[in-house]
Motif scaffolding. Structure first.
Motif, PDB file in Angstrom:
ATOM      1  N   GLU A  17      -2.485  10.765  -6.753  1.00 17.16           N
ATOM      2  CA  GLU A  17      -2.452  12.227  -6.662  1.00 17.16           C
ATOM      3  C   GLU A  17      -2.835  12.906  -7.977  1.00 17.16           C
ATOM      4  O   GLU A  17      -2.275  12.597  -9.037  1.00 17.16           O
ATOM      5  CB  GLU A  17      -1.062  12.682  -6.243  1.00 17.16           C
ATOM      6  CG  GLU A  17      -0.973  14.152  -5.954  1.00 17.16           C
ATOM      7  CD  GLU A  17       0.377  14.551  -5.392  1.00 17.16           C
ATOM      8  OE1 GLU A  17       0.511  15.719  -5.014  1.00 17.16           O
ATOM      9  OE2 GLU A  17       1.297  13.713  -5.334  1.00 17.16           O
ATOM     10  N   SER A  18      -3.766  13.854  -7.889  1.00 20.90           N
ATOM     11  CA  SER A  18      -4.178  14.652  -9.040  1.00 20.90           C
ATOM     12  C   SER A  18      -2.983  15.402  -9.613  1.00 20.90           C
ATOM     13  O   SER A  18      -2.136  15.902  -8.887  1.00 20.90           O
ATOM     14  CB  SER A  18      -5.251  15.651  -8.597  1.00 20.90           C
ATOM     15  OG  SER A  18      -5.617  16.487  -9.662  1.00 20.90           O
ATOM     16  N   LYS A  20      -0.524  14.168 -11.298  1.00 19.08           N
ATOM     17  CA  LYS A  20       0.653  13.330 -11.507  1.00 19.08           C
ATOM     18  C   LYS A  20       0.651  12.776 -12.939  1.00 19.08           C
ATOM     19  O   LYS A  20      -0.382  12.386 -13.470  1.00 19.08           O
ATOM     20  CB  LYS A  20       0.671  12.188 -10.502  1.00 19.08           C
ATOM     21  CG  LYS A  20       2.008  11.578 -10.321  1.00 19.08           C
ATOM     22  CD  LYS A  20       2.092  10.847  -9.006  1.00 19.08           C
ATOM     23  CE  LYS A  20       3.555  10.582  -8.728  1.00 19.08           C
ATOM     24  NZ  LYS A  20       3.766   9.885  -7.513  1.00 19.08           N
ATOM     25  N   LYS A  21       1.833  12.743 -13.556  1.00 13.68           N
ATOM     26  CA  LYS A  21       1.980  12.304 -14.941  1.00 13.68           C
ATOM     27  C   LYS A  21       1.586  10.836 -15.091  1.00 13.68           C
ATOM     28  O   LYS A  21       1.895  10.006 -14.245  1.00 13.68           O
ATOM     29  CB  LYS A  21       3.430  12.498 -15.384  1.00 13.68           C
ATOM     30  CG  LYS A  21       3.667  12.156 -16.820  1.00 13.68           C
ATOM     31  CD  LYS A  21       5.122  12.355 -17.202  1.00 13.68           C
ATOM     32  CE  LYS A  21       5.335  11.861 -18.621  1.00 13.68           C
ATOM     33  NZ  LYS A  21       6.722  11.858 -18.999  1.00 13.68           N
ATOM     34  N   CYS A  22       0.889  10.550 -16.196  1.00 15.67           N
ATOM     35  CA  CYS A  22       0.489   9.179 -16.537  1.00 15.67           C
ATOM     36  C   CYS A  22       1.104   8.796 -17.872  1.00 15.67           C
ATOM     37  O   CYS A  22       1.143   9.612 -18.793  1.00 15.67           O
ATOM     38  CB  CYS A  22      -1.025   9.072 -16.673  1.00 15.67           C
ATOM     39  SG  CYS A  22      -1.927   9.478 -15.200  1.00 15.67           S
ATOM     40  N   ALA A  27       1.619   3.627 -15.875  1.00 18.03           N
ATOM     41  CA  ALA A  27       0.657   4.006 -14.830  1.00 18.03           C
ATOM     42  C   ALA A  27      -0.232   2.816 -14.452  1.00 18.03           C
ATOM     43  O   ALA A  27      -0.633   2.022 -15.302  1.00 18.03           O
ATOM     44  CB  ALA A  27      -0.197   5.178 -15.298  1.00 18.03           C
ATOM     45  N   THR A  42      -8.687  18.958  -7.455  1.00 20.95           N
ATOM     46  CA  THR A  42      -7.325  19.478  -7.329  1.00 20.95           C
ATOM     47  C   THR A  42      -7.073  20.251  -6.046  1.00 20.95           C
ATOM     48  O   THR A  42      -5.953  20.314  -5.578  1.00 20.95           O
ATOM     49  CB  THR A  42      -6.961  20.362  -8.538  1.00 20.95           C
ATOM     50  OG1 THR A  42      -7.951  21.380  -8.659  1.00 20.95           O
ATOM     51  CG2 THR A  42      -6.895  19.550  -9.811  1.00 20.95           C
ATOM     52  N   THR A  67      -2.305  13.254 -17.389  1.00 23.00           N
ATOM     53  CA  THR A  67      -2.109  13.429 -15.948  1.00 23.00           C
ATOM     54  C   THR A  67      -3.337  12.920 -15.199  1.00 23.00           C
ATOM     55  O   THR A  67      -4.438  12.859 -15.755  1.00 23.00           O
ATOM     56  CB  THR A  67      -1.888  14.911 -15.569  1.00 23.00           C
ATOM     57  OG1 THR A  67      -3.019  15.665 -15.982  1.00 23.00           O
ATOM     58  CG2 THR A  67      -0.622  15.473 -16.195  1.00 23.00           C
ATOM     59  N   ARG A  68      -3.145  12.586 -13.935  1.00 21.51           N
ATOM     60  CA  ARG A  68      -4.263  12.158 -13.098  1.00 21.51           C
ATOM     61  C   ARG A  68      -5.222  13.341 -12.943  1.00 21.51           C
ATOM     62  O   ARG A  68      -4.801  14.458 -12.652  1.00 21.51           O
ATOM     63  CB  ARG A  68      -3.787  11.714 -11.713  1.00 21.51           C
ATOM     64  CG  ARG A  68      -2.863  10.519 -11.718  1.00 21.51           C
ATOM     65  CD  ARG A  68      -3.597   9.252 -12.041  1.00 21.51           C
ATOM     66  NE  ARG A  68      -2.739   8.080 -11.848  1.00 21.51           N
ATOM     67  CZ  ARG A  68      -3.023   6.882 -12.301  1.00 21.51           C
ATOM     68  NH1 ARG A  68      -4.124   6.673 -12.977  1.00 21.51           N
ATOM     69  NH2 ARG A  68      -2.200   5.884 -12.086  1.00 21.51           N
ATOM     70  N   SER A  71      -7.538  13.095  -7.251  1.00 18.43           N
ATOM     71  CA  SER A  71      -6.798  12.353  -6.231  1.00 18.43           C
ATOM     72  C   SER A  71      -7.720  11.307  -5.633  1.00 18.43           C
ATOM     73  O   SER A  71      -8.941  11.435  -5.671  1.00 18.43           O
ATOM     74  CB  SER A  71      -6.319  13.297  -5.121  1.00 18.43           C
ATOM     75  OG  SER A  71      -5.354  14.196  -5.608  1.00 18.43           O
TER      76      SER A  71
END
Length: 143
Positions: A17-18, A20-22, A27, A42, A67-68, A71
């Protein structure tokens, strides 16, 4: 296996998912083994179609983004099989081969630049062609 797993994703399912924390060492990243995956922006806009042998999620997995940035969704036409490379295995590999990681960073950054260029061209087309064209139609006149 603590390093990687083979995971099957049902048709149409969200794999990554775009936004989302990495975190480096946490990750995961993905190697597409079978089926097809759609990379989405997004708001769900189509960015690319990925096939067997493509990878995705590497920017976040290697700690190059917080973040990603996109997606990834399994094609609605069938199952998707991915090798999911786990974050701790990535961190261990980087620590063992820092020089290899440096050359990978250049490749990842070039891909990121390409992705940003694609988004910029889409925005330019929307603002310069699609929106003005729609504004001239009866349905959207005056909007």
């Amino acid at each position: 296996c603590p390093r990687a797993n083979i995971v099957l994703f049902p048709p149409g399912s969200l794999i990554m998912e775009s936004g989302k924390k990495c975190e480096f060492g946490v990750a995961d990243f993905y190697v597409l083994l079978g089926g097809s995956v759609q990379a989405e922006g997004t708001i769900g806009t189509h960015l690319a179609s990925l096939r067997r042998g493509h990878t995705f999620g590497e920017m976040g997995a290697f700690g190059l983004t917080a973040t990603r940035t996109a997606s990834a969704r399994a094609s609605p036409l069938g199952l998707v099989a991915c090798a999911v490379i786990r974050g701790p295995a990535i961190q261990q590999a980087v620590e063992m081969r820092p020089s290899a990681f440096s050359s990978m960073v250049a490749t990842f950054e070039a891909q990121e630049d390409k992705n940003h260029g694609t988004l910029a061209r889409r925005r330019a087309w929307l603002n310069g062609t699609a929106v003005p064209g729609l504004a001239r139609t009866k349905l959207f006149a005056g909007c």
